[in-house]
Design a protein around this motif. Structure first.
Motif, PDB file in Angstrom:
ATOM      1  N   LYS A 150     -31.403  -2.662  11.287  1.00  0.00           N
ATOM      2  CA  LYS A 150     -31.676  -1.794  12.250  1.00  0.00           C
ATOM      3  C   LYS A 150     -31.668  -2.544  13.626  1.00  0.00           C
ATOM      4  O   LYS A 150     -32.028  -1.895  14.677  1.00  0.00           O
ATOM      5  N   GLU A 151     -31.025  -3.479  13.780  1.00  0.00           N
ATOM      6  CA  GLU A 151     -31.082  -4.404  15.104  1.00  0.00           C
ATOM      7  C   GLU A 151     -29.806  -4.895  15.326  1.00  0.00           C
ATOM      8  O   GLU A 151     -28.963  -5.474  14.709  1.00  0.00           O
ATOM      9  N   GLY A 152     -29.351  -4.478  16.633  1.00  0.00           N
ATOM     10  CA  GLY A 152     -28.187  -4.749  17.103  1.00  0.00           C
ATOM     11  C   GLY A 152     -28.023  -5.782  18.259  1.00  0.00           C
ATOM     12  O   GLY A 152     -27.005  -5.910  19.039  1.00  0.00           O
ATOM     13  N   ASP A 153     -29.068  -6.296  18.528  1.00  0.00           N
ATOM     14  CA  ASP A 153     -29.416  -7.446  19.590  1.00  0.00           C
ATOM     15  C   ASP A 153     -29.406  -8.824  19.112  1.00  0.00           C
ATOM     16  O   ASP A 153     -29.876  -9.004  17.941  1.00  0.00           O
ATOM     17  N   HIS A 154     -28.654  -9.648  19.435  1.00  0.00           N
ATOM     18  CA  HIS A 154     -28.446 -10.989  19.171  1.00  0.00           C
ATOM     19  C   HIS A 154     -29.867 -11.546  18.701  1.00  0.00           C
ATOM     20  O   HIS A 154     -30.197 -11.958  17.638  1.00  0.00           O
ATOM     21  N   GLN A 155     -30.930 -11.746  19.714  1.00  0.00           N
ATOM     22  CA  GLN A 155     -32.174 -12.330  19.206  1.00  0.00           C
ATOM     23  C   GLN A 155     -32.754 -11.486  18.232  1.00  0.00           C
ATOM     24  O   GLN A 155     -33.456 -11.999  17.456  1.00  0.00           O
ATOM     25  N   ARG A 156     -32.895 -10.205  18.764  1.00  0.00           N
ATOM     26  CA  ARG A 156     -33.545  -9.329  17.514  1.00  0.00           C
ATOM     27  C   ARG A 156     -33.133  -9.525  16.186  1.00  0.00           C
ATOM     28  O   ARG A 156     -33.670  -9.487  14.978  1.00  0.00           O
ATOM     29  N   GLY A 157     -31.813  -9.432  16.141  1.00  0.00           N
ATOM     30  CA  GLY A 157     -31.134  -9.601  14.717  1.00  0.00           C
ATOM     31  C   GLY A 157     -31.217 -10.690  14.036  1.00  0.00           C
ATOM     32  O   GLY A 157     -31.500 -10.718  12.924  1.00  0.00           O
ATOM     33  N   ALA A 158     -31.280 -11.815  14.920  1.00  0.00           N
ATOM     34  CA  ALA A 158     -31.567 -13.120  14.177  1.00  0.00           C
ATOM     35  C   ALA A 158     -32.934 -13.189  13.855  1.00  0.00           C
ATOM     36  O   ALA A 158     -33.277 -13.717  12.505  1.00  0.00           O
ATOM     37  N   TRP A 201     -24.660 -16.712   3.073  1.00  0.00           N
ATOM     38  CA  TRP A 201     -24.021 -16.600   4.219  1.00  0.00           C
ATOM     39  C   TRP A 201     -24.212 -15.362   4.721  1.00  0.00           C
ATOM     40  O   TRP A 201     -24.217 -14.222   4.294  1.00  0.00           O
ATOM     41  N   MET A 202     -24.959 -15.522   6.109  1.00  0.00           N
ATOM     42  CA  MET A 202     -25.028 -14.278   7.047  1.00  0.00           C
ATOM     43  C   MET A 202     -24.878 -14.495   8.374  1.00  0.00           C
ATOM     44  O   MET A 202     -24.862 -15.573   8.876  1.00  0.00           O
ATOM     45  N   GLY A 203     -25.092 -13.494   9.248  1.00  0.00           N
ATOM     46  CA  GLY A 203     -25.044 -13.301  10.726  1.00  0.00           C
ATOM     47  C   GLY A 203     -26.110 -12.372  10.946  1.00  0.00           C
ATOM     48  O   GLY A 203     -26.800 -11.783  10.400  1.00  0.00           O
ATOM     49  N   GLU A 204     -26.145 -12.160  12.513  1.00  0.00           N
ATOM     50  CA  GLU A 204     -27.139 -11.179  12.651  1.00  0.00           C
ATOM     51  C   GLU A 204     -26.975  -9.846  12.314  1.00  0.00           C
ATOM     52  O   GLU A 204     -27.846  -9.053  12.175  1.00  0.00           O
ATOM     53  N   PHE A 205     -25.912  -9.501  12.388  1.00  0.00           N
ATOM     54  CA  PHE A 205     -25.197  -8.146  11.881  1.00  0.00           C
ATOM     55  C   PHE A 205     -23.555  -8.009  11.823  1.00  0.00           C
ATOM     56  O   PHE A 205     -23.304  -9.340  11.947  1.00  0.00           O
ATOM     57  N   GLY A 223     -11.183  -6.526  20.803  1.00  0.00           N
ATOM     58  CA  GLY A 223     -12.328  -6.952  20.292  1.00  0.00           C
ATOM     59  C   GLY A 223     -13.118  -5.949  19.143  1.00  0.00           C
ATOM     60  O   GLY A 223     -12.870  -4.672  19.058  1.00  0.00           O
ATOM     61  N   ARG A 224     -14.387  -6.543  18.732  1.00  0.00           N
ATOM     62  CA  ARG A 224     -15.186  -5.474  18.093  1.00  0.00           C
ATOM     63  C   ARG A 224     -16.497  -5.882  18.408  1.00  0.00           C
ATOM     64  O   ARG A 224     -16.896  -6.932  18.667  1.00  0.00           O
ATOM     65  N   ASP A 225     -17.549  -4.811  18.565  1.00  0.00           N
ATOM     66  CA  ASP A 225     -18.656  -4.934  19.091  1.00  0.00           C
ATOM     67  C   ASP A 225     -19.765  -4.982  17.915  1.00  0.00           C
ATOM     68  O   ASP A 225     -19.465  -4.708  16.756  1.00  0.00           O
ATOM     69  N   HIS A 226     -20.962  -5.229  18.420  1.00  0.00           N
ATOM     70  CA  HIS A 226     -22.178  -5.205  17.500  1.00  0.00           C
ATOM     71  C   HIS A 226     -22.247  -3.944  16.554  1.00  0.00           C
ATOM     72  O   HIS A 226     -22.371  -2.666  17.047  1.00  0.00           O
ATOM     73  N   PHE A 227     -22.489  -4.246  15.328  1.00  0.00           N
ATOM     74  CA  PHE A 227     -22.779  -3.025  14.206  1.00  0.00           C
ATOM     75  C   PHE A 227     -23.407  -3.422  13.301  1.00  0.00           C
ATOM     76  O   PHE A 227     -23.096  -3.990  12.420  1.00  0.00           O
ATOM     77  N   PRO A 228     -24.892  -3.058  13.211  1.00  0.00           N
ATOM     78  CA  PRO A 228     -25.852  -3.162  12.056  1.00  0.00           C
ATOM     79  C   PRO A 228     -25.651  -2.082  10.957  1.00  0.00           C
ATOM     80  O   PRO A 228     -26.315  -2.321  10.114  1.00  0.00           O
ATOM     81  N   ASP A 229     -24.936  -1.324  11.204  1.00  0.00           N
ATOM     82  CA  ASP A 229     -24.977  -0.061  10.196  1.00  0.00           C
ATOM     83  C   ASP A 229     -24.313  -0.464   8.823  1.00  0.00           C
ATOM     84  O   ASP A 229     -24.824  -0.018   7.879  1.00  0.00           O
TER      85      ASP A 229
END
Length: 438
Positions: free
Chosen positions: A101-109, A343-347, A358-364
Motif C-alpha cells: 500500500k505504500e509507493g513512497d520510498h521512506q514509507r515503503g521502506a 531479497w526485497m525493496g520498498e516496492f 524508465g519505470r516508476d513506483h508500483f506497489p500493486d
C-alpha cells in the motif's frame, strides 16, 4: 529427534499438521535444535523492477528489452542478467504476488521492514531488531544485528530498534577507502574496503592507556548506575559495553576483508554490495543471527525512473555475483541450511515503460524472493496478469511475508513485545505461507 535431520523433521511436522496449531510445534522444534538459525536480508534500495528481474513478460509491450532464461528448475525462468542465480533457482522461492500500500520510498521502506504502515506515535522495530532479539546472544562480542551499507536517508527504519530501544538497533558498516588500484570512473578496479568505524585505537592512545581509561570509566559507571535505576542509563551502559567488547581482536577481525583471498573477494564483485555479501558470510559463520546488506544505497540505486534497462542490467550483474557467491559459500560451509535469505525493496516498478525509458513506483504487483534454510525452493508463488498490472493468484501482503520469514528461522510471528504504551505487539500480524516453508 535423534537420527532425524532438520529438513526431514520440519517436512513431517507440516505434513502431519491438522490445524493452525502447527506453527508453535515447528517453532519449538527449531528451538530444540543445538544451533539457532540465521537470517540475511538483501535490501534493494530504490525499489527493483520485477518485470526485469524475476517476473518478466516476454512478448508483451510491457516486457522491455530483457530476455528470459531457463533456470535449473524446469519451467522457472528469470532475467538473462541473473545467470548465476539461475543455476541456484532450486534454492529460491519467488513471491510474484506481492501487493502493498505504500509507493513512497521512506514509507515503503518502513512498511517492508516493520510490517506496519507509518503513522501514529509508536515507532515499530525493524524486523532485524525483532528477530535478532529472539535469535541473538546478548553476551556475544559481535552485535546481533548488523546493517551493511544502509541508506539512512531513505530507510532509517531498516536499522532502528523502534520501541525495543537502541539496544536492538543495528550496528552499521560502510565504505572506508578503496582497496587495490584506484577506481576508474564508477567502477573500482579492486574491491572496496568496508568496515565498522572506530574499532581501532587512535594512534596516540596505547593499549595500556586505553585500559587505564576503561578502568576509570567502569568505576564511575558502576557508581552512577547504582544511584539511577532507570531504563535510559542502563541501555546506554549496555550499548557502550558491547561496543568495547567488539574492539577485541577476534571480534574486529570479522570485518577485516583483507584476510580473504583476492580470488574470493573478486568472486563477490568489487563494489559495495558484493563486498557487503562477503562481510555477511563472515558474520554468519561467526554466529551473528541477522545481517542486512543494501544494494544501490550509494545513489539512485534501483529507482530507475530514467534509463531503466541500462541501470537494471548493471545492478543485476552486481546482484548476481554477490548473491550467488554468498549462497554458494554458505552452502560449502554447511550454513545455508540454517540461514534464510530475503531479497526485497520498498516496492516494484510500473510494468508500463514511461517516456524516459524508465519505470516508476508500483506497489500493486511485484516480487520478493526467499531462499535458503527453511524455504521450499525451486518455485514461483503467485502470479501477475499477462502485462504485470495486477496480481491474479497468490496475492501476498507484508505481514504474511514477514510471518513466513519468522517461521523459516524458527520464531513464532505471534511472539509479543510490550510497547512503551503497555500494549503487546506481535512481531507480525500475518500468517506464514505454508507452501513456501520446507
Amino acid at each position: 529427534m535423534a537420527g532425524i535431520d532438520r529438513r526431514r523433521f520440519l517436512q513431517r511436522a507440516m505434513v502431519g499438521a491438522a490445524s493452525c496449531s502447527w506453527l508453535p510445534t515447528l517453532v519449538q522444534a527449531a528451538a530444540d535444535q543445538p544451533s539457532k538459525r540465521r537470517c540475511i536480508v538483501l535490501w534493494m534500495s530504490g525499489g527493483p523492477s520485477q518485470v526485469d528481474t524475476f517476473d518478466l513478460k516476454p512478448g508483451h509491450a510491457n516486457g522491455g528489452e530483457f530476455k528470459e532464461i531457463e533456470t535449473n528448475v524446469p519451467g522457472l525462468k528469470i532475467s538473462e542478467h541473473l545467470p548465476l542465480l539461475a543455476q541456484q533457482a532450486d534454492k529460491l522461492a519467488i513471491l510474484r504476488g506481492m501487493s502493498t500500500k505504500e509507493g513512497d520510498h521512506q514509507r515503503g521502506a518502513y512498511l517492508m521492514h516493520t510490517g506496519q504502515r507509518p503513522g501514529g506515535p509508536l515507532r515499530y522495530p525493524a524486523i532485524g531488531a525483532a528477530l535478532s532479539k529472539e535469535l541473538g546472544d546478548p553476551q556475544a562480542d559481535l552485535p546481533n544485528f548488523v546493517s551493511v551499507n544502509p541508506n539512512a536517508a531513505l530507510s532509517q527504519a531498516s536499522i532502528s530498534g523502534g520501541f525495543l530501544g537502541p539496544k536492538y538497533a543495528a550496528t552499521t558498516v560502510g565504505q572506508r577507502a578503496s582497496y587495490g588500484p584506484p577506481a576508474q570512473g564508477d567502477q573500482p578496479m579492486g574491491p572496496v574496503d568496508l568496515g565498522v568505524d572506530y574499532l581501532q585505537l587512535p594512534g596516540e592512545v596505547s593499549a595500556d592507556r586505553a585500559e587505564a581509561r576503561m578502568k576509570l570509566w567502569r568505576g564511575q559507571q558502576e557508581s552512577f548506575l547504582a544511584a539511577r535505576d532507570a531504563a535510559a542509563p542502563k541501555s546506554h551502559d549496555t550499548i557502550f559495553r558491547r561496543a568495547v567488547r567488539m574492539m577485541n581482536p577476534d571480534a574486529a577481525a570479522a570485518f577485516d576483508l583483507h584476510q580473504e583471498e583476492d580470488a574470493v573477494r573478486e568472486a563477490y564483485g568489487n563494489g559495495r554490495f558484493g563486498q557487503g555479501c562477503l562481510i555477511a558470510r563472515r558474520l554468519i559463520e561467526r554466529g551473528v543471527p541477522f545481517v542486512e546488506v543494501t544494494h544501490g544505497g550509494d545513489g539512485l540505486g534501483w529507482d530507475t525512473h530514467q534509463g531503466n534497462f541500462a541501470g537494471v542490467k548493471r545492478l543485476s550483474e552486481e546482484l548476481d555475483r554477490g548473491w550467488s557467491t554468498l549462497m554458494r559459500e554458505l552452502d560449502e560451509r554447511g550454513l545455508l541450511e540454517s540461514t534464510t535469505i530475503l531479497w526485497m525493496g520498498e516496492f516494484g516498478r510500473t510494468p508500463v515503460i514511461n517516456g524516459n525509458a524508465g519505470r516508476d513506483h508500483f506497489p500493486d504487483a511485484w516480487s520478493c524472493v526467499l531462499a535458503g534454510g527453511g524455504i521450499a525452493g525451486g518455485q514461483a508463488y503467485g502470479e501477475t496478469s499477462e502485462g504485470g498490472e495486477e496480481v491474479v493468484d497468490g496475492k501476498t501482503d507484508v505481514p504474511d511475508m514477514i510471518a513466513t520469514l519468522c517461521a523459516a528461522v524458527g520464531v513464532d510471528p505471534a511472539r509479543e513485545n510490550i510497547s512503551p504504551l503497555a500494549r503487546p505487539i506481535k512481531i507480525s500480524e500475518g500468517a506464514p505461507i505454508r507452501a513456501l516453508l520446507s
